[in-house]
Design a protein around this motif. Structure first.
Motif, short mmCIF file in Angstrom:
data_model
loop_
_atom_site.label_atom_id
_atom_site.label_comp_id
_atom_site.label_asym_id
_atom_site.label_seq_id
_atom_site.Cartn_x
_atom_site.Cartn_y
_atom_site.Cartn_z
N LEU A 1 0.87 -1.18 0.00
CA LEU A 1 0.00 0.00 0.00
C LEU A 1 0.91 1.23 0.00
O LEU A 1 1.26 1.76 1.07
N PRO A 2 1.34 1.70 -1.20
CA PRO A 2 2.37 2.74 -1.24
C PRO A 2 1.92 4.07 -0.65
O PRO A 2 2.75 4.82 -0.15
N ASN A 3 0.60 4.38 -0.66
CA ASN A 3 0.20 5.69 -0.11
C ASN A 3 -0.48 5.58 1.26
O ASN A 3 -1.16 6.49 1.70
N ALA A 4 -0.28 4.44 1.95
CA ALA A 4 -0.80 4.32 3.32
C ALA A 4 0.14 5.01 4.29
O ALA A 4 1.36 5.01 4.10
N ASP A 5 -0.43 5.59 5.35
CA ASP A 5 0.37 6.28 6.37
C ASP A 5 0.50 5.39 7.61
O ASP A 5 -0.46 5.23 8.36
N PRO A 6 1.69 4.80 7.82
CA PRO A 6 1.82 3.88 8.97
C PRO A 6 1.67 4.58 10.32
O PRO A 6 1.30 3.95 11.31
N SER A 7 1.91 5.89 10.36
CA SER A 7 1.89 6.58 11.66
C SER A 7 0.49 6.68 12.26
O SER A 7 0.34 7.01 13.42
N VAL A 8 -0.56 6.39 11.46
CA VAL A 8 -1.92 6.46 12.01
C VAL A 8 -2.50 5.07 12.28
O VAL A 8 -3.69 4.93 12.55
N LEU A 9 -1.64 4.04 12.23
CA LEU A 9 -2.12 2.66 12.45
C LEU A 9 -1.21 1.90 13.41
O LEU A 9 -1.14 0.67 13.37
N ASP A 10 -0.51 2.63 14.29
CA ASP A 10 0.55 2.02 15.09
C ASP A 10 0.16 0.74 15.81
O ASP A 10 0.80 -0.30 15.65
N VAL A 11 -0.90 0.81 16.64
CA VAL A 11 -1.24 -0.35 17.48
C VAL A 11 -1.72 -1.51 16.60
O VAL A 11 -1.38 -2.67 16.84
N PHE A 12 -2.49 -1.18 15.58
CA PHE A 12 -2.99 -2.21 14.66
C PHE A 12 -1.81 -2.93 13.99
O PHE A 12 -1.77 -4.17 13.93
N LEU A 13 -0.82 -2.16 13.51
CA LEU A 13 0.33 -2.78 12.83
C LEU A 13 1.15 -3.62 13.81
O LEU A 13 1.66 -4.69 13.45
N LEU A 14 1.25 -3.14 15.05
CA LEU A 14 1.94 -3.92 16.08
C LEU A 14 1.28 -5.29 16.25
O LEU A 14 1.96 -6.33 16.36
N LYS A 15 -0.05 -5.29 16.26
CA LYS A 15 -0.78 -6.56 16.44
C LYS A 15 -0.58 -7.50 15.24
O LYS A 15 -0.48 -8.71 15.41
N LEU A 16 -0.51 -6.93 14.04
CA LEU A 16 -0.23 -7.77 12.86
C LEU A 16 1.15 -8.42 13.01
O LEU A 16 1.34 -9.60 12.69
N GLU A 17 2.12 -7.62 13.50
CA GLU A 17 3.47 -8.17 13.69
C GLU A 17 3.47 -9.25 14.77
O GLU A 17 4.11 -10.29 14.62
N GLU A 18 2.73 -9.00 15.85
CA GLU A 18 2.65 -10.00 16.92
C GLU A 18 2.03 -11.31 16.42
O GLU A 18 2.33 -12.39 16.93
N MET A 19 1.16 -11.20 15.42
CA MET A 19 0.57 -12.43 14.83
C MET A 19 1.62 -13.21 14.04
O MET A 19 1.40 -14.37 13.71
N GLY A 20 2.71 -12.54 13.71
CA GLY A 20 3.78 -13.20 12.96
C GLY A 20 3.92 -12.69 11.54
O GLY A 20 4.81 -13.14 10.81
#
Ligand code: UD1
Length: 445
Positions: free
Chosen positions: A276-295
């Motif tokens: 997703l080249p135009n997505a802003d990761p800074s507004v999804l911090d906790v959600f992205l953390l949970k995706l990483e925790e899922m593996g």
């Protein structure tokens, strides 16, 4: 108004003969290969709705870019036209042009009002511009009581007289006054509504315990451009210096972080990969953390700070989270995330604290073989080996997304009715998923 809509229907295979066809439009979702590809996001529904309402504060022609072509956006355009505004929408350019100098009504017809909850957001702008507003209690998703008491009691504190009779709300304020307002809860809508009114009043209004969702910040950008001075004081206070001469604006709506989250989960649940080249990761911090925790393997900020990509793990793990106001885990991604957790190894616990009744999708996921137990505002999800296609009913926007995601991973075919919820919140998400390789088809009744 000029509206050009893309009503193309994706062709699908025949439905299984033993399943009676629903009488309304429905989505057919089949187990899909790993999704793969790159997708551009659309403008954020939750930002554009309130920004359209904010144009009532101005007298002239404003231009909004990156406007999504979703049903809720069309309802908001209809609302402004009903008030007398001239509205032109060019979906191919994602551009909306609104002339508010012709607005001549402060009363919104009930049938328009009841269709979307965001329509309550015209209360502040109408009061500020006309000293009066008449609205019906707003509609929207059936996910709890969704009162607007925090909005109303603070308009009273600013000097308005408010009458609620049945589902009609009448407000009158010959002169709204700047005040220090304390919100019982950091309601997104109440923060936006009160901030818009305050932007049009000379003097300093403070909103303490305000919501600071990224969509609220997009509105702040717009109000500043109109001429209001707004500062954010940590931890959660907005200080607004208003002016009676707010000017028309041109603004590009922020990208939809909820669409981004949904697409990332579509790749995750199918074992795929997405960029997703135009997505802003800074507004999804906790959600992205949970995706990483899922593996899942998540990369962020590849394009000068922007951009999110995900490569799914074949063995996702259970994770737990609590929904809460920003920057907590967004309640609007709770249902889509639950679909992914149904197939994760171990037990996940989701604690929904924003809405008291946002578990409508659980029963439908259970029909597909999910192992979920709901106790009060908590859902315990024990990951299963497989989900199975079923006939399911979407009850709200985000629940509809959850069922589509589950359908992508489930064996066989999922037939989802309640498609209007899906269409209200997402612009052509079904087509984006199909582009990435999903087997999904919209069927007209
Ligand atoms: C907005 C979003 C919605 C998101 C929500 C929370 C839009 C168009 N919609 O909705 O997608 O799920 O923020 O992030 O932007 N409440 C009260 N009294 C009030 C106002 C709210 O009790 O006067 C309660 C609601 O019932 C709900 C909670 O507070 O349980 C959150 O509501 P709020 O933050 O106001 O959400 P919305 O602005 O309606």
């Amino acid at each position: 108004m000029t509206i050009i809509r893309d009503e193309a229907i994706i062709p699908s295979q025949q439905l299984l003969p033993e399943q009676p066809l629903p009488a309304e439009s429905y989505l057919v979702v089949e187990q899909s290969p790993p999704l793969a590809g790159e997708v551009e996001l659309v403008g954020a529904k939750n930002a554009v709705l309130v920004i359209i309402a904010s144009l009532i504060l101005t007298d002239g022609t404003s231009i909004l870019n990156n406007v999504p072509d979703s049903d809720d956006v069309h309802q908001m355009m209809a609302l402004l036209m009903d008030l007398g505004a001239q509205v032109q929408f060019y979906p191919e350019k994602q551009q909306l042009i609104v002339n508010t100098s012709t607005i001549n009504r402060y009363s919104v017809r009930a049938e328009i009002m009841r269709k979307i909850r965001a329509s309550a957001l015209v209360l502040g702008p109408l009061l500020a511009r006309f000293t009066r507003a008449e609205i019906a209690m707003p509609g929207g998703d059936q996910i709890g009581a969704r009162p607007i008491d925090i909005h109303l009691k603070n308009f009273v504190r600013m000097g308005a007289t408010v009458h609620v009779e049945g589902d009609m709300v009448t407000a009158h304020a010959p002169s709204l006054a700047p005040r220090t307002l304390v919100l019982d809860y950091p309601s997104v809508g109440a923060t936006e509504n009160l901030m818009m009114a305050a932007a049009a009043i000379p003097g300093t209004t403070r909103i303490i315990h305000a919501a600071l969702e990224p969509e609220v910040l997009d509105l702040i950008t717009v109000l500043r451009q109109m001429g209001a001075q707004i500062t954010i004081e940590p931890p959660m206070t907005l200080v607004i210096q208003g002016t009676t001469s707010l000017q028309p604006i041109e603004h590009t709506i922020m990208n939809d972080r909820l669409e981004a989250g949904s697409l990332l989960l579509a790749a995750a649940i199918t074992g795929g990969q997405i960029d997703l080249p135009n997505a802003d990761p800074s507004v999804l911090d906790v959600f992205l953390l949970k995706l990483e925790e899922m593996g899942h393997h998540v990369r962020m900020g590849m394009n000068q700070g922007k951009g999110i990509s995900l490569v799914a793990t074949p063995h996702p793990r259970a994770v737990s989270f609590i929904t809460s106001p920003y920057p907590g885990f967004p309640t609007d991604l709770q249902a889509p995330m639950m679909a992914a957790l149904c197939l994760a190894e171990g037990q996940s616990v989701i604690h929904e604290t924003v809405y008291e009744n946002r578990m409508l999708h659980v029963r439908e996921l259970q029909k597909m073989g999910a192992n979920i137990k709901v106790e009060g505002d908590k859902a315990r999800i024990l990951g299963v080996e497989a989900l199975y296609g079923a006939q399911v009913i979407a009850g709200d926007i985000r629940g509809s997304c959850s069922l589509v995601l589950a359908g992508l991973a489930a064996h066989g075919k999922t037939i989802m009715t309640g498609v209007h919820h899906f269409k209200r919140g997402y612009q052509a998400l079904d087509k984006k998923l199909a582009y990435l390789g999903a087997k999904i088809a919209l069927k007209a009744a």
